[in-house]
Motif scaffolding. Structure first.
Motif, PDB file in Angstrom:
ATOM      1  N   GLY A   1     -44.409-214.765 120.659  1.00 34.75           N
ATOM      2  CA  GLY A   1     -45.367-214.853 121.750  1.00 34.75           C
ATOM      3  C   GLY A   1     -45.832-213.502 122.259  1.00 34.75           C
ATOM      4  O   GLY A   1     -46.826-213.423 122.983  1.00 34.75           O
ATOM      5  N   ARG A   2     -45.135-212.442 121.890  1.00 27.55           N
ATOM      6  CA  ARG A   2     -45.533-211.093 122.319  1.00 27.55           C
ATOM      7  C   ARG A   2     -46.024-210.247 121.159  1.00 27.55           C
ATOM      8  O   ARG A   2     -46.919-209.423 121.310  1.00 27.55           O
ATOM      9  N   PHE A   3     -45.434-210.431 119.983  1.00 24.27           N
ATOM     10  CA  PHE A   3     -45.775-209.653 118.792  1.00 24.27           C
ATOM     11  C   PHE A   3     -46.543-210.524 117.800  1.00 24.27           C
ATOM     12  O   PHE A   3     -46.277-211.726 117.686  1.00 24.27           O
TER      13      PHE A   3
ATOM     14  N   VAL B   1     -49.929-203.496 106.586  1.00 23.02           N
ATOM     15  CA  VAL B   1     -49.313-204.516 107.434  1.00 23.02           C
ATOM     16  C   VAL B   1     -49.334-204.009 108.869  1.00 23.02           C
ATOM     17  O   VAL B   1     -49.032-202.836 109.119  1.00 23.02           O
ATOM     18  N   TYR B   2     -49.706-204.876 109.772  1.00 18.14           N
ATOM     19  CA  TYR B   2     -49.822-204.509 111.169  1.00 18.14           C
ATOM     20  C   TYR B   2     -48.796-205.286 112.011  1.00 18.14           C
ATOM     21  O   TYR B   2     -48.441-206.422 111.688  1.00 18.14           O
ATOM     22  N   LEU B   3     -48.392-204.644 113.078  1.00 18.99           N
ATOM     23  CA  LEU B   3     -47.566-205.333 114.073  1.00 18.99           C
ATOM     24  C   LEU B   3     -48.161-205.022 115.449  1.00 18.99           C
ATOM     25  O   LEU B   3     -48.026-203.905 115.944  1.00 18.99           O
ATOM     26  N   GLN B   4     -48.862-206.007 115.987  1.00 15.29           N
ATOM     27  CA  GLN B   4     -49.430-205.871 117.329  1.00 15.29           C
ATOM     28  C   GLN B   4     -48.349-206.252 118.328  1.00 15.29           C
ATOM     29  O   GLN B   4     -47.840-207.387 118.283  1.00 15.29           O
ATOM     30  N   MET B   5     -48.017-205.317 119.194  1.00 14.01           N
ATOM     31  CA  MET B   5     -46.938-205.542 120.156  1.00 14.01           C
ATOM     32  C   MET B   5     -47.500-205.511 121.572  1.00 14.01           C
ATOM     33  O   MET B   5     -48.010-204.477 122.012  1.00 14.01           O
ATOM     34  N   ASN B   6     -47.421-206.624 122.250  1.00 13.60           N
ATOM     35  CA  ASN B   6     -47.909-206.747 123.614  1.00 13.60           C
ATOM     36  C   ASN B   6     -46.748-207.015 124.562  1.00 13.60           C
ATOM     37  O   ASN B   6     -45.658-207.390 124.138  1.00 13.60           O
ATOM     38  N   SER B   7     -47.005-206.832 125.847  1.00 15.17           N
ATOM     39  CA  SER B   7     -45.993-207.091 126.879  1.00 15.17           C
ATOM     40  C   SER B   7     -44.661-206.425 126.534  1.00 15.17           C
ATOM     41  O   SER B   7     -43.598-207.044 126.595  1.00 15.17           O
TER      42      SER B   7
ATOM     43  N   GLY C   1     -44.818-203.424 129.752  1.00 15.33           N
ATOM     44  CA  GLY C   1     -46.002-204.246 129.927  1.00 15.33           C
ATOM     45  C   GLY C   1     -47.181-203.809 129.075  1.00 15.33           C
ATOM     46  O   GLY C   1     -48.172-204.533 128.971  1.00 15.33           O
ATOM     47  N   GLY C   2     -47.066-202.634 128.478  1.00 18.33           N
ATOM     48  CA  GLY C   2     -48.146-202.109 127.660  1.00 18.33           C
ATOM     49  C   GLY C   2     -48.122-202.643 126.242  1.00 18.33           C
ATOM     50  O   GLY C   2     -47.317-203.519 125.892  1.00 18.33           O
ATOM     51  N   SER C   3     -49.015-202.096 125.417  1.00 19.14           N
ATOM     52  CA  SER C   3     -49.178-202.559 124.038  1.00 19.14           C
ATOM     53  C   SER C   3     -49.211-201.383 123.074  1.00 19.14           C
ATOM     54  O   SER C   3     -49.611-200.276 123.442  1.00 19.14           O
ATOM     55  N   LEU C   4     -48.790-201.665 121.870  1.00 17.07           N
ATOM     56  CA  LEU C   4     -48.912-200.728 120.751  1.00 17.07           C
ATOM     57  C   LEU C   4     -49.233-201.539 119.498  1.00 17.07           C
ATOM     58  O   LEU C   4     -48.828-202.707 119.391  1.00 17.07           O
TER      59      LEU C   4
END
Length: 128
Positions: free
Chosen positions: A66-68, A81-87, A15-18
């Motif tokens: 929908g999550r990344f 380059v970034y990869l936002q990872m949620n949930s 459920g966290g993010s990185l």
């Protein structure tokens, strides 16, 4: 000297993010499409996401849609380059690597063989 260095991995609860980063230098990486791949123990490397040279077009593997979110910053000497990872889920646990391709064929961005340069990877571990 070509360098692609990932950072931002770590241990997170479900459920966290990185937010992963990949700093690419040594070539004109602004002319390269960029991708993120991941490889879990005992599994093949799999496509996660890709972004076009300008950043206008983005592509995602179905399980992360929908999550990344992928994005890029085309600075003069270093492209990041970034990869936002949620949930995040336990099944997202893997070594994540960024890669660069000169290919303009977006339907091939999900294939590792399409990429010319790779980073060393960063470990992402999601605990349940």
């Amino acid at each position: 000297q070509v360098q692609m260095v990932e950072s931002g991995g770590g241990l997170v609860q479900a459920g966290g993010s990185l937010r992963l980063s990949c700093a690419a230098s040594g070539l004109t990486f602004s002319t390269y499409a960029m991708g993120w791949f991941r490889q879990a123990p005992g599994k093949e490397r799999e496509f996660v996401s890709a972004i076009s040279r300008t950043g206008i077009s983005t592509y995602y593997e179905d399980s992360v849609t929908g999550r990344f979110t992928i994005s890029r910053d085309n600075a003069k000497n270093t492209v990041t380059v970034y990869l936002q990872m949620n949930s995040l889920k336990p099944e997202d646990t893997a070594v994540y690597s960024c890669a660069a391709t000169r290919s303009i064929y977006s339907d091939r961005y999900r294939f590792p063989a399409e990429y010319d340069y790779w980073g060393q990877g960063t470990q992402v571990t999601v605990s349940s």
